[in-house]
Scaffold this motif. Structure first.
Motif, PDB file in Angstrom:
ATOM      1  N   TYR A  20      -3.186   9.687   0.802  1.00  0.00           N
ATOM      2  CA  TYR A  20      -1.432   9.798   1.046  1.00  0.00           C
ATOM      3  C   TYR A  20      -0.572   8.475   1.011  1.00  0.00           C
ATOM      4  O   TYR A  20      -0.687   7.888   1.708  1.00  0.00           O
ATOM      5  N   TYR A  70       3.079   7.709   3.709  1.00  0.00           N
ATOM      6  CA  TYR A  70       3.721   8.087   4.616  1.00  0.00           C
ATOM      7  C   TYR A  70       4.887   7.364   4.550  1.00  0.00           C
ATOM      8  O   TYR A  70       5.055   6.432   4.174  1.00  0.00           O
ATOM      9  N   CYS A 105      -4.227   5.362   2.642  1.00  0.00           N
ATOM     10  CA  CYS A 105      -3.053   5.762   2.652  1.00  0.00           C
ATOM     11  C   CYS A 105      -2.094   4.448   2.422  1.00  0.00           C
ATOM     12  O   CYS A 105      -2.651   3.525   2.805  1.00  0.00           O
ATOM     13  N   ARG A 155      -4.239   4.935  -5.207  1.00  0.00           N
ATOM     14  CA  ARG A 155      -4.208   5.683  -5.527  1.00  0.00           C
ATOM     15  C   ARG A 155      -5.809   5.482  -6.694  1.00  0.00           C
ATOM     16  O   ARG A 155      -7.033   5.804  -6.174  1.00  0.00           O
TER      17      ARG A 155
END
Length: 363
Positions: free
Chosen positions: A74, A76, A35, A63
Motif C-alpha cells: 500500500y 500511504y 507500504c 511494489r
C-alpha cells in the motif's frame, strides 16, 4: 521474539535495505504488509522530478519486491504531516542559523509515530524498517544498540525512539553487513539489488539545501558582511542560510591562510571567519533531551557522546535535566571540532544508545 502468526508493517522506500528487511521478516514467518510513505509533492520543494523515497520509480520498485515476496503493498499519503513536522522545522532551523538533521525528525514524527500508529490500527504487532541498528530486550527494558556493521550504523538518527516504540519495532538488518544485504537481494533477484544508497536529504535530492529553502519560502535572504574574528570586513555573503559552522569552501574570500566559519551572527547579519583552532570547544548545551530506557538518572552521567552523524563518539560528562524534554549540559574530556547548533548530541554506553538532544549552543 515469538513470530507465530505475528503481523508486521514494513516501511519500504524502494531501496535495497527495506526490500531485504521485508524478505527477512517473511522468511521468519511473519505475516507482512509492505507500504511506502508518500511524503511530499513537487510543489513543496520546487523540483521538476521527485528525489529519493517518493519517486514513481521507487514506488514501482517497492511494489515489484512485494509482489516477488508475495505480500500486500500500500501507499500511504502523509504529505501534509511531512511538510508540518519535517520540512517547515528544517527551514526554520536554517533561518535561525542552525544546521538540522531532518532524518531524526522524520523518524520521530513520521515513521515511528504516524506510521507506527497506522501499524497498530491495522492490527500489526511490529513496524519494520531497513535501518542498520539493533534492539535488545533485557531485564524488562528495550535497548537501542548500534548495528553490527558499524560503517552503516544508523542508531544516531534513532535516539528519539521510546521503549514503547522499540518494543514494537524490528530492525532485521542490524545483525547484517551491507554486503550481505545486497547478496540477499541478488539471490532473490530483487529489482533493487543494485540500487545505490541515497546520500542526500530526500527532499533535497540535488544537495542544494539553500536553493530549496529559497524556493520553499519564495524569497531571497539578505546579504551582509563576512568579517574576521576582530570584526574587520573581509568579504560579502549572500545570505546566512548558505553557511554552516566549520565550513571552509565556497566562502569567496581571498586570504593568506585557511579560514573557517566559526560563528553566524543573526543580529549583525554577519559570517565570522577564523582559524581552525577556534572551532574546538569542550562544552555544549542541548535542548529537548530524551532518555530512552527506564527512569532518567539524577545528576551527572559518564558516557560517550556523538555530535553529528559521521562523528566518532567521545568521552564526556553529561549533566542531565530534571525531566524529559529539558536542557542537558555536556562537557567533553577533550575539545571537539565544529559543535553545531541544530545537530543532535547522542549519548552512548558502549554500543547502547542512552538518549540525546538537539544542540542548542556551544559554551
Amino acid at each position: 521474539m515469538d513470530n507465530k502468526k505475528k503481523t508486521a508493517l514494513i516501511a519500504m522506500s524502494g531501496g535495497v535495505d527495506s526490500s531485504v528487511a521485508a524478505e527477512l521478516m517473511a522468511k521468519r514467518g511473519f505475516s507482512c504488509i509492505g507500504c511506502t510513505m508518500r511524503l511530499y509533492e513537487n510543489d513543496m520543494i520546487g523540483e521538476d522530478l521527485f528525489g529519493t523515497c517518493c519517486s514513481l520509480k521507487d514506488t514501482q520498485d517497492a511494489r515489484a519486491v512485494t509482489e516477488k515476496i508475495g505480500i500486500p503493498y500500500y501507499i500511504y499519503h502523509y504529505e501534509n504531516e511531512f511538510r508540518e513536522m519535517v520540512i517547515e522545522p528544517f527551514v526554520c532551523s536554517y533561518e535561525k542559523c542552525e544546521t538540522p538533521n531532518p532524518c531524526i525528525r522524520c523518524n520521530k514524527y513520521l515513521k515511528f509515530d504516524i506510521l507506527y500508529k497506522k501499524a497498530m490500527e491495522l492490527g500489526c504487532e511490529y513496524i519494520v524498517t531497513g535501518h542498520y541498528a539493533r534492539i535488545e530486550e533485557k531485564d524488562g527494558h528495550f535497548y537501542l544498540k548500534k548495528a553490527v556493521d558499524l560503517s552503516k550504523d544508523q542508531s544516531y538518527v534513532l535516539y528519539d525512539l521510546t521503549e514503547e516504540q522499540l518494543s514494537h519495532t524490528v530492525f532485521p538488518l542490524g545483525d547484517f553487513h551491507k554486503t550481505e544485504a545486497r547478496q540477499i537481494a541478488e539471490e532473490n533477484e530483487f529489482v533493487t539489488s543494485h540500487k545505490s544508497d541515497s546520500q542526500d536529504i530526500c527532499f533535497v535530492p540535488d544537495g542544494d539545501y539553500a536553493s530549496m529553502i529559497k524556493r520553499y519560502r519564495n524569497k531571497d535572504y539578505p546579504g551582509g558582511d563576512i568579517v574576521d574574528k576582530d570584526g574587520n570586513v573581509i568579504g560579502h555573503h549572500n545570505g546566512l542560510i548558505n553557511y554552516t559552522i566549520g565550513q571552509r569552501r565556497g566562502l569567496g574570500v581571498a586570504a593568506e591562510k585557511r579560514l573557517y566559519v566559526t560563528k553566524l551572527d543573526i543580529e549583525k547579519n554577519q559570517v565570522v571567519l577564523s582559524d581552525n583552532e577556534d572551532l574546538f570547544k569542550t562544552d555544549l548545551t542541548v535542548r529537548d533531551f530524551h532518555w530512552i530506557t527506564g527512569e532518567m538518572p539524577k545528576g551527572d552521567v559518564r558516557c560517550s557522546v556523538k555530535i553529528r552523524y559521521k562523528h566518532k563518539e567521545q568521552p564526556a560528562t553529561v549533566t542531565l535535566p530534571e525531566k524529559e524534554g529539558g536542557m542537558a549540559h555536556i562537557s567533553f574530556d577533550e575539545p571537539q571540532r565544529a559543535i553545531t547548533a541544530g545537530q543532535s548530541a547522542v549519548l552512548y554506553d558502549g554500543d547502547i544508545v542512552l538518549g540525546g538532544g538537539i544542540i542548542d549552543h556551544a559554551d
